[in-house]
Structure formats: C-alpha cells, structure tokens
Enzyme design. Sequence first.
Site, PDB file in Angstrom:
ATOM      1  CG  ASN A  93      34.119 -42.270 -28.875  1.00  0.00           C
ATOM      2  OD1 ASN A  93      33.700 -42.821 -27.866  1.00  0.00           O
ATOM      3  ND2 ASN A  93      33.680 -42.576 -30.084  1.00  0.00           N
ATOM      4  CG  PHE A 147      21.941 -41.259 -25.807  1.00  0.00           C
ATOM      5  CD1 PHE A 147      20.972 -42.233 -25.931  1.00  0.00           C
ATOM      6  CD2 PHE A 147      22.378 -40.911 -24.531  1.00  0.00           C
ATOM      7  CE1 PHE A 147      20.448 -42.857 -24.810  1.00  0.00           C
ATOM      8  CE2 PHE A 147      21.867 -41.520 -23.405  1.00  0.00           C
ATOM      9  CZ  PHE A 147      20.896 -42.502 -23.539  1.00  0.00           C
TER      10      PHE A 147
HETATM   11  N1  CTP Z   1      25.207 -41.397 -34.549  1.00  0.00           N
HETATM   12  C1  CTP Z   1      25.143 -42.404 -35.471  1.00  0.00           C
HETATM   13  N2  CTP Z   1      26.066 -42.493 -36.471  1.00  0.00           N
HETATM   14  C2  CTP Z   1      27.057 -41.589 -36.580  1.00  0.00           C
HETATM   15  C3  CTP Z   1      27.144 -40.544 -35.637  1.00  0.00           C
HETATM   16  C4  CTP Z   1      26.206 -40.475 -34.621  1.00  0.00           C
HETATM   17  O1  CTP Z   1      24.234 -43.236 -35.374  1.00  0.00           O
HETATM   18  N3  CTP Z   1      27.942 -41.716 -37.552  1.00  0.00           N
HETATM   19  C5  CTP Z   1      24.185 -41.329 -33.499  1.00  0.00           C
HETATM   20  C6  CTP Z   1      24.701 -41.513 -32.070  1.00  0.00           C
HETATM   21  O2  CTP Z   1      24.661 -42.892 -31.718  1.00  0.00           O
HETATM   22  C7  CTP Z   1      23.718 -40.686 -31.256  1.00  0.00           C
HETATM   23  C8  CTP Z   1      23.318 -39.585 -32.200  1.00  0.00           C
HETATM   24  O3  CTP Z   1      23.629 -40.039 -33.516  1.00  0.00           O
HETATM   25  O4  CTP Z   1      22.557 -41.418 -30.916  1.00  0.00           O
HETATM   26  C9  CTP Z   1      23.997 -38.271 -31.967  1.00  0.00           C
HETATM   27  O5  CTP Z   1      25.385 -38.449 -31.923  1.00  0.00           O
HETATM   28  P1  CTP Z   1      26.370 -37.242 -31.661  1.00  0.00           P
HETATM   29  O6  CTP Z   1      27.780 -37.749 -31.715  1.00  0.00           O
HETATM   30  O7  CTP Z   1      25.904 -36.468 -30.473  1.00  0.00           O
HETATM   31  O8  CTP Z   1      26.085 -36.276 -32.887  1.00  0.00           O
HETATM   32  P2  CTP Z   1      26.385 -36.320 -34.426  1.00  0.00           P
HETATM   33  O9  CTP Z   1      25.169 -36.820 -35.139  1.00  0.00           O
HETATM   34  O10 CTP Z   1      27.668 -37.018 -34.717  1.00  0.00           O
HETATM   35  O11 CTP Z   1      26.482 -34.742 -34.745  1.00  0.00           O
HETATM   36  P3  CTP Z   1      27.609 -33.657 -34.378  1.00  0.00           P
HETATM   37  O12 CTP Z   1      28.930 -34.291 -34.711  1.00  0.00           O
HETATM   38  O13 CTP Z   1      27.264 -32.522 -35.239  1.00  0.00           O
HETATM   39  O14 CTP Z   1      27.431 -33.353 -32.917  1.00  0.00           O
END
Ligand code: CTP
Length: 401
Positions: free
Chosen positions: A208, A322
Amino acid sequence: MIQKNILLCVSGGIAAYKACALTSKLTQKGANVKVIMTESASKFVSPLTFQALSRNPVYTDTFDEKDPEKIAHIDLADWAELILIAPATANIIGKVANGMADSMLTTTLLASQAPVYVAPAMNVHMYQHPAVIKNMRKLEEWGYHFIEPGAGYLACGYVGKGRLEEPETIIEVLEEHQNNNLLLSGKRVLVSAGPTREKIDPVRFFTNRSTGKMGFALAHVAAEMGAEVILVSGPTEQKVNNNRIIRVDIETAEEMYEKMNEFFSESDIVIKAAAVADYRPKTIYNQKMKKQPGEWNIEMERTKDILKSLGEKKTNQFLVGFAAETNNPLEYGLDKLEKKNLDAIVINNVAEEGAGFGADTNIVTYVNRFHEKEELSIASKKAIARKLFLLIDRDLRADSQ
Ligand code: CTP
C-alpha cells in the site's frame, strides 16, 4: 526559563537583524549565549551588536584563534548545549547538508554533538526550490529540528513562507522542547510503521501507499522525549538517527503480528501507525508465475488484525491505533476505537490535502476512550507526533489518578 549554553549561528540574510532581539531575549531568560556569524551576516549586522547583547565575544573567522590554549571551533562545539541557526539561509542549509566546513560556523557545526535547531529565512521561491527542500529533509533525517518560517511579508516584496519565525516563537519552541525532553523518560514505547508486503511469487507482492513517515516521526519524538523505543517497520526508505530506537524490520502482516506481540508485554505505550494489509494471497508461488492466456484470479485470505489482538490482551499498556479513512473519518475512527479496545485513536483523513500517505505534513483528530476529541491542524509529522505524545501523557496521568 532557558538555562543553557546556547550557540547562536547567524547566517547572511536580512533577517539577521531579528537575531539581535533573539540574543537579547535569550540572555534575559538566563541563557548564556555565544554568537558565530558568517562573513555575509556581518554585512547586515555588526559583530559588536551581538557582543554587546550577549556579553560574550563573537566568532566570525575560523583562523582568528583568540586563545592559544584552545582551538576555538572545537572548544565552542563542546561548550554548546544547544545550537540555534537563525536566520538559516538557503546557502548555509546547503553547506551543512553537504558536510562542508569552510567557515567558523560550518566547522563548529560539524564538530558539535549538541542538538541543532534551524530557523530558515529566505525568499518564498528559494524556500520551495527542490534543492532547498532536499537539503532540509536531509538535515531533518539527521535529527536537526526545524522551526518553520511563518507566512508574511518578505523583505523581497513577496508574501509567503520564508520569513524568519518571530524571536518569541523561536524561544517558545526551545522552551517547549526543553520542558518536554524528559516527559517519557523511563517509559518503553513500541511503534509500528510503514506498509506490509504480501508476496504472490518471488517477484511480485501486494502493498500500500504508506511511506512510514508518521511512524518514524513518532519513534524519533518518543526517543527525544526520553523513551526507549522499539520501532517495528515494514519496508520503507525512512532512516533511524537516534540510538534510543531499536529498529526491527519486517515484511508481512504475519511477521509484524509476531514482533508486536513479542514486545507488547514490556511496553508502556503502543502505537500502531503501520498500514497493515488486510488480505494476502492464499498461495505463495515459489517460482515466478508465467503469463497464461486469459485472466488470472488471485485468491486472497484475511491477515490477523494485529491491533485487535493487542487490544484483547492489553493489561496496563496505553494502546493507540491509527485510522486511515477517505470518508466518514470520525464515525469509522470511533468504531475502531471501540472494536479494538483502544485507549485512543488518531483519525487521519487521507483524502485531505496535506494529510496521509507520503506527505511531510499531517492533519489528524485524536480521540481518547472517553471520546474527548482534539483536532490537530496541519503541521509537520514530527510536530504532530509531539502533540500526540503530550495528549497521551495527559491521558496517562489522568488514568493514574
Ligand atoms: N491494523 C492492524 N492489523 C490489521 C489491520 C489494521 O493492526 N490487519 C491496525 C492499523 O495499524 C491501524 C488500525 O488497525 O492502527 C486501523 O487500520 P485501518 O487500515 O484504518 O483499518 P482496518 O482495521 O483495516 O479496518 P477497515 O479496513 O474496515 O478500514
């Protein structure tokens, strides 16, 4: 109140006149100020002015050794507890960023290990020139602190960024840094940063847009505030320049999961700034996939939600997530705060200009578990990181009462 040996380095711009007020105000605050001027600076203001204001000799020439017992630039470099370059011209920023040592100012800077604050002042177009931007980034990577110029009328007639920050504001920044320097001492901070990489075959992967800048800024600020930091980072170009930071490099979401869990129990503050892949290819091919006629569908499976797993096992850690959102940021952010059992969430509208992936600046909203909300307007990622740690410290103190 500033109680330090401050070495004020004045380079040759019209804003050198403001350095006089700066010297006077720092001295009144109790600092012991010594001034180095470049030759061009002395064309704008006389060294005698700084001598009278600082009540110390002023240094302009590397070879003008006043005391035969000492080598002046080494002596000054060791004496300084804090170095402030104000005004810093494009020329001096360029020289320092390229390791040049052709004057009293540049030789002393190279020889010193004191923290350096740089207050640039130049024409708005010079300030935007890629060479200047590159040099400033390089210095920032080496740990130099920038006190960004405010927008306003410039001596050259343009209105824009480039004016030297006001002496009062420069002093406020120095005082704030001094006061906060030990805020996190004794604390262990665990930060995750950057993207993850999920392999398809030996030459391809899913990833990403995260560059790691926010996570690295958090790690550096935590270290500057006295914490011991572990930084678990995905693949990024960012560099670590503080020996209080232990960097652990990982590639996949699974590796990040393992490392974050390994260091979690011994951490006091845990911040997940990383952009973790939610899905990975179900099959990883050992050899490069050759193209075939027709379509290629890659089946994906979910990765573990690292933050959620940490929220479930949390004891006394202050856990911050975050949320990178492109729409309804507050609503989605609050949802993540609850679902992942966090102490706070930093909501980031990545669609906004000046925020999100790759930018040097950010705009965020910090919300704690009592839903107290703080909006942090556009600022460098380091300045945002500093404000975030002040809010985390505020909430940690409230918890312990
Ligand atoms: N995060 C994590 N592990 C994952 C996905 C996300 O620890 N597999 C953590 C990120 O580091 C961040 C938070 O969760 O601190 C939110 O990440 P974000 O990508 O905004 O959201 P998601 O939890 O992936 O939810 P969605 O895809 O529904 O937005």
